[in-house]
Motif scaffolding. Structure first.
Motif, PDB file in Angstrom:
ATOM      1  N   ALA A  31       6.962   6.229   0.761  1.00 27.27           N
ATOM      2  CA  ALA A  31       6.591   6.545   2.200  1.00 27.27           C
ATOM      3  C   ALA A  31       5.726   5.486   2.398  1.00 27.27           C
ATOM      4  N   ASP A  32       5.970   4.966   3.742  1.00 28.67           N
ATOM      5  CA  ASP A  32       5.046   3.971   4.482  1.00 28.67           C
ATOM      6  C   ASP A  32       3.585   4.426   4.871  1.00 28.67           C
ATOM      7  N   LYS A  33       3.792   5.834   5.443  1.00 27.96           N
ATOM      8  CA  LYS A  33       2.347   6.347   5.589  1.00 27.96           C
ATOM      9  C   LYS A  33       2.471   7.849   5.382  1.00 27.96           C
ATOM     10  N   ILE A  34       1.393   8.507   5.264  1.00 24.16           N
ATOM     11  CA  ILE A  34       1.611  10.163   5.250  1.00 24.16           C
ATOM     12  C   ILE A  34       0.595  10.649   6.560  1.00 24.16           C
ATOM     13  N   SER A  35       0.912  11.642   6.851  1.00 24.50           N
ATOM     14  CA  SER A  35       0.083  12.396   7.944  1.00 24.50           C
ATOM     15  C   SER A  35      -0.590  13.573   7.139  1.00 24.50           C
ATOM     16  N   ILE A  36      -1.969  13.569   7.343  1.00 26.84           N
ATOM     17  CA  ILE A  36      -2.561  14.757   6.972  1.00 26.84           C
ATOM     18  C   ILE A  36      -3.336  15.583   8.172  1.00 26.84           C
ATOM     19  N   ASN A  37      -3.334  16.763   8.271  1.00 26.78           N
ATOM     20  CA  ASN A  37      -3.926  17.727   9.138  1.00 26.78           C
ATOM     21  C   ASN A  37      -4.891  18.616   8.806  1.00 26.78           C
ATOM     22  N   SER A  38      -4.293  19.977   8.543  1.00 27.18           N
ATOM     23  CA  SER A  38      -5.496  20.907   8.073  1.00 27.18           C
ATOM     24  C   SER A  38      -6.289  20.691   6.652  1.00 27.18           C
ATOM     25  N   ALA A  39      -5.597  19.956   5.834  1.00 29.72           N
ATOM     26  CA  ALA A  39      -6.482  19.258   4.578  1.00 29.72           C
ATOM     27  C   ALA A  39      -7.509  18.423   5.060  1.00 29.72           C
ATOM     28  N   ALA A  40      -7.122  17.555   6.120  1.00 26.34           N
ATOM     29  CA  ALA A  40      -8.429  16.623   6.510  1.00 26.34           C
ATOM     30  C   ALA A  40      -9.333  17.417   6.921  1.00 26.34           C
ATOM     31  N   ILE A  41      -9.101  18.412   7.711  1.00 26.10           N
ATOM     32  CA  ILE A  41     -10.430  19.426   8.342  1.00 26.10           C
ATOM     33  C   ILE A  41     -10.973  20.421   7.270  1.00 26.10           C
ATOM     34  N   ALA A  42     -10.238  20.804   6.314  1.00 27.04           N
ATOM     35  CA  ALA A  42     -10.875  21.395   5.235  1.00 27.04           C
ATOM     36  C   ALA A  42     -11.806  20.527   4.139  1.00 27.04           C
ATOM     37  N   ASN A  43     -11.242  19.321   4.104  1.00 33.99           N
ATOM     38  CA  ASN A  43     -12.016  18.573   3.203  1.00 33.99           C
ATOM     39  C   ASN A  43     -11.859  17.071   3.756  1.00 33.99           C
ATOM     40  N   PRO A  44     -12.840  16.538   4.559  1.00 31.75           N
ATOM     41  CA  PRO A  44     -12.692  15.333   5.501  1.00 31.75           C
ATOM     42  C   PRO A  44     -12.715  14.103   4.466  1.00 31.75           C
ATOM     43  N   GLU A  45     -13.455  14.352   3.341  1.00 37.31           N
ATOM     44  CA  GLU A  45     -13.515  13.320   2.321  1.00 37.31           C
ATOM     45  C   GLU A  45     -12.127  12.891   1.936  1.00 37.31           C
ATOM     46  N   LEU A  46     -11.067  13.515   1.759  1.00 40.10           N
ATOM     47  CA  LEU A  46      -9.858  13.362   1.590  1.00 40.10           C
ATOM     48  C   LEU A  46      -9.436  11.999   2.148  1.00 40.10           C
TER      49      LEU A  46
ATOM     50  N   GLN B  24     -10.576   9.104   0.517  1.00 41.47           N
ATOM     51  CA  GLN B  24     -10.248   8.825  -0.798  1.00 41.47           C
ATOM     52  C   GLN B  24      -8.802   8.094  -0.630  1.00 41.47           C
ATOM     53  N   ILE B  25      -7.959   8.847   0.237  1.00 47.11           N
ATOM     54  CA  ILE B  25      -6.712   8.191   0.492  1.00 47.11           C
ATOM     55  C   ILE B  25      -6.529   6.714   1.208  1.00 47.11           C
ATOM     56  N   ALA B  26      -7.606   6.606   2.122  1.00 49.36           N
ATOM     57  CA  ALA B  26      -7.696   5.401   2.766  1.00 49.36           C
ATOM     58  C   ALA B  26      -8.371   3.991   1.685  1.00 49.36           C
ATOM     59  N   SER B  27      -9.212   4.643   0.999  1.00 53.11           N
ATOM     60  CA  SER B  27      -9.818   3.580   0.260  1.00 53.11           C
ATOM     61  C   SER B  27      -8.973   3.466  -1.082  1.00 53.11           C
ATOM     62  N   ARG B  28      -8.063   4.098  -1.504  1.00 50.09           N
ATOM     63  CA  ARG B  28      -7.276   3.908  -2.613  1.00 50.09           C
ATOM     64  C   ARG B  28      -6.002   3.054  -2.037  1.00 50.09           C
ATOM     65  N   TYR B  29      -5.380   3.460  -0.861  1.00 48.52           N
ATOM     66  CA  TYR B  29      -3.962   2.772  -0.521  1.00 48.52           C
ATOM     67  C   TYR B  29      -4.213   2.101   0.789  1.00 48.52           C
ATOM     68  N   GLY B  30      -5.189   2.281   1.447  1.00 48.55           N
ATOM     69  CA  GLY B  30      -5.419   1.380   2.689  1.00 48.55           C
ATOM     70  C   GLY B  30      -5.322   2.435   4.037  1.00 48.55           C
ATOM     71  N   SER B  31      -6.110   2.097   5.102  1.00 46.48           N
ATOM     72  CA  SER B  31      -6.064   2.716   6.381  1.00 46.48           C
ATOM     73  C   SER B  31      -4.579   2.882   7.049  1.00 46.48           C
ATOM     74  N   GLN B  32      -3.878   1.670   6.771  1.00 44.37           N
ATOM     75  CA  GLN B  32      -2.617   1.905   7.170  1.00 44.37           C
ATOM     76  C   GLN B  32      -1.720   3.071   6.761  1.00 44.37           C
ATOM     77  N   PHE B  33      -1.838   3.549   5.669  1.00 45.30           N
ATOM     78  CA  PHE B  33      -1.209   4.659   5.067  1.00 45.30           C
ATOM     79  C   PHE B  33      -1.693   5.993   5.550  1.00 45.30           C
ATOM     80  N   VAL B  34      -2.899   6.159   6.270  1.00 45.43           N
ATOM     81  CA  VAL B  34      -3.237   7.539   6.596  1.00 45.43           C
ATOM     82  C   VAL B  34      -3.236   7.583   7.984  1.00 45.43           C
ATOM     83  N   VAL B  35      -2.393   8.853   8.544  1.00 43.72           N
ATOM     84  CA  VAL B  35      -2.370   9.248   9.726  1.00 43.72           C
ATOM     85  C   VAL B  35      -2.934  10.667   9.777  1.00 43.72           C
TER      86      VAL B  35
END
Lengths: 251, 194
Positions: free
Chosen positions: A97-112, A115-126
């Motif tokens: 996958a080029d990007k992933i999209s997160i919704n309720s998991a980000a609300i429940a745990n904004p730190e996610l 974590q994802i952005a610092s590991r795989y880059g912001s371009q990967f996180v919608v």
């Protein structure tokens, strides 16, 4: 100038795309790869695949499907649905996958997001936000398909998501989703004002004029749509050529 | 044989998939000898330029890459590390291309990251054989290489920058040909035929 993007969204259940009519030149509309290739050939700029499987088996099937999509499609694609941990993100990245999209998991745990952005880059996180304007006139993020309000105010949450490392915001107005009456363009424009990252508009498109409006007045960078494409009302190519005639920059 | 350099800078899968679709044979490797022997070398990369330089150093590949005489293609951060230096982590890079890598300044019509399809122009290389100026390719980046004598394609996002660079046998694209549809596949095919 960077072109406005048109993004068909495909729902996948247990490894098969759901919704949609049979297009004449398509053998199997339920095959996510074939349908994706059909849209890519027609000029889609990106694709979003949303896993709506409710079971673990369905999720595993989806991961294998993501591998096939990555093998078969030569434009970027985002996957979403049920991603709630760094491991989920890693699994989908490994699948291609080029990007992933997160919704309720980000609300429940904004730190996610961090974590994802610092590991795989912001371009990967919608970060997808389903927000609703309440009777008090305040937009708040919702969960469970708009049925539950959170206490997160839309603009504050979007800014926080950006600061935490989101590369894009996918905003759906739950007041407009499914109505086919267009987008809340003022709200989109204010989001664009407050953020520096791209904004994808979703939910509410009933016509080419609606999409044109959110891309201009609403200052959205991309429009995501499902039913208008899946039910063959308009092809991606037709939409883009109409947008082009309105002097909107599209590929 | 084509070598895709694996220096732990993001997922190489999309580059591998593009080569597979084109029927090209390749190895994914960090082995200096295998890279030296390859007919074509691809240096992909997603992430941070300073980290990319550090990874090349610890893999012992800095001088290996510099010494290659066959066509090399850097993609995105893989291209940025072939530039003179980068503002990202304020790092000195390989110095193959005579460009500095700078950060986009966000503005009214300038979103950062620069994400999506943008047109390329001023095409000046066999890398773009059969491709017209104005064609769209896919970008995802927050840092860009400035214009320089090595520029062989330009794109504008707020300001004009190098969408592609060339110096002798070294090529680089800021955009992702492996994600740029048919145009991108044509560019990769051109690279393989150089």
């Amino acid at each position: 100038m960077v072109a406005k993007r048109i993004i068909p969204c495909l729902d996948v259940k247990d490894g098969r795309t759901v919704k949609g009519v049979n297009f004449v030149d398509l053998r199997d509309v339920g095959d996510a790869v074939e349908l994706g290739q059909y849209y890519a050939r027609g000029g889609a700029d990106e694709l979003v695949y949303l896993d709506i499987s409710a079971t673990r088996e369905g999720r595993n099937t989806f991961t294998r499907l993501v591998e096939r999509i990555a093998d078969g499609i030569n434009i970027p694609f985002t996957v979403g649905g049920g991603i709630s941990s760094l491991d989920d993100a890693a699994r989908l990245l490994d699948a291609g996958a080029d990007k992933i999209s997160i919704n309720s998991a980000a609300i429940a745990n904004p730190e996610l997001i961090n974590q994802i952005a610092s590991r795989y880059g912001s371009q990967f996180v919608v970060v997808a936000i389903d927000a609703k304007c309440g009777d008090d006139g305040i937009w708040r993020a919702t969960t469970h398909g708009g049925s539950r309000f959170t206490d997160l105010e839309l603009f504050a949450w979007a800014r926080e998501a950006e600061q935490r490392g989101a590369g894009e915001i996918l905003f759906t107005s739950m007041n407009h989703d499914g109505t086919r009456k267009g987008y809340p363009c003022d709200t989109f424009a204010r989001l664009a004002e407050e953020l520096t990252i791209p904004i994808i508009a979703s939910g509410g498109a009933g016509s080419v004029a609606d999409i044109a409006q959110v891309l201009t007045e609403g200052r959205a960078d991309a429009a995501l749509a499902a039913s208008i494409f899946h039910f063959g009302e308009i092809t991606v190519g037709e939409l883009k050529s109409e947008l082009k005639q309105m002097n909107i920059c599209v590929r | 044989m084509i070598a895709i350099v694996d220096y732990k800078m993001g997922n190489l899968r999309s580059v591998e998939n593009a080569l597979k679709r084109m029927g090209a044979e390749f190895v994914v490797t960090a082995d200096a000898e295998q890279i030296r022997r390859a007919d074509r070398v691809l240096l992909p990369g997603v992430g941070n330029a300073a980290e990319a330089m550090e990874n090349l150093r610890s893999a012992g590949l800095v001088d290996v890459i510099r010494s290659l005489r066959r066509p090399v293609l850097g993609i995105c951060v893989g291209m940025q590390v072939m530039c003179r230096c980068s503002e990202e982590g304020d790092v000195d890079c390989l110095g193959i291309f005579d460009a500095r890598v700078k950060r986009f300044v966000p503005g009214l019509e300038v979103k950062v990251p620069h994400m999506g399809w943008n047109s390329i122009g001023n095409l000046e290389s066999k890398l773009f054989k059969g491709i017209e100026g104005g064609e769209y390719v896919y970008f995802v980046h927050s840092y860009y290489p400035e214009l320089c004598p090595d520029t062989i394609a330009t794109t504008t996002h707020g300001k004009m920058f190098s969408a592609a660079l060339k110096y002798e046998n070294f090529y680089g694209t800021q955009f992702h040909p492996e994600k740029s549809g048919d145009v991108g596949e044509r560019i990769i095919a051109n690279f393989l035929k150089l």
